[in-house]
Design an enzyme around this catalytic site. Sequence first.
Site, PDB file in Angstrom:
ATOM      1  N   CYS A 164      -5.753   4.486  -2.936  1.00 49.54           N
ATOM      2  CA  CYS A 164      -5.030   3.828  -1.849  1.00 49.54           C
ATOM      3  C   CYS A 164      -5.988   3.043  -0.952  1.00 49.54           C
ATOM      4  O   CYS A 164      -5.666   1.939  -0.507  1.00 49.54           O
ATOM      5  CB  CYS A 164      -4.273   4.860  -1.013  1.00 49.54           C
ATOM      6  SG  CYS A 164      -3.013   5.743  -1.949  1.00 49.54           S
ATOM      7  N   ARG A 215       3.683   4.598  -5.832  1.00 49.32           N
ATOM      8  CA  ARG A 215       3.267   3.208  -5.656  1.00 49.32           C
ATOM      9  C   ARG A 215       4.413   2.291  -6.071  1.00 49.32           C
ATOM     10  O   ARG A 215       4.950   2.407  -7.167  1.00 49.32           O
ATOM     11  CB  ARG A 215       2.036   2.918  -6.506  1.00 49.32           C
ATOM     12  CG  ARG A 215       0.798   3.453  -5.874  1.00 49.32           C
ATOM     13  CD  ARG A 215      -0.451   3.081  -6.664  1.00 49.32           C
ATOM     14  NE  ARG A 215      -1.597   3.576  -5.933  1.00 49.32           N
ATOM     15  CZ  ARG A 215      -1.940   4.861  -5.878  1.00 49.32           C
ATOM     16  NH1 ARG A 215      -1.253   5.755  -6.535  1.00 49.32           N
ATOM     17  NH2 ARG A 215      -2.976   5.238  -5.172  1.00 49.32           N
TER      18      ARG A 215
END
Length: 142
Positions: A50, A127
Amino acid sequence: MSEVKMPRINDVAPDFEAKTTHGMMKLSDITASGKWVVLFSHPADFTPVCTTEFVEFSKRHGEFARRNAQLLGNSVDSVYSHIAWVRNIEQNFGVKVPFPVIADLDQKVARAYGMVHEAVSDTATVRAVFVIDPKNIIRAMI
């Protein structure tokens, strides 16, 4: 838990108002200003993948702005966690994160966009990327 339905391409994007690292934001206010929105989610702050995604989005923020697109991150972490993480990215990578990050603690945004995959986790977003046009229509999904 309620059934999670992911919106589809050409659907009207689910509108929301949410607390972000840049204050309260409403999706329809951004699109009504004539901007495209790139809404993307990440599972958690302070994770290696991330972090690299945020570094790269930040480096390319100007390219998105030139195309009249607003980046908008989302996860179920708090604003305080997001701010600490953004500061950490700036200190460790020398990159300022110029776009807002939604603190989706109640998962309203994540659930409206089908970003929670309960077989994996009922507390983290997967995601996902949604490209939303200025008429509030979803034009692309990843």
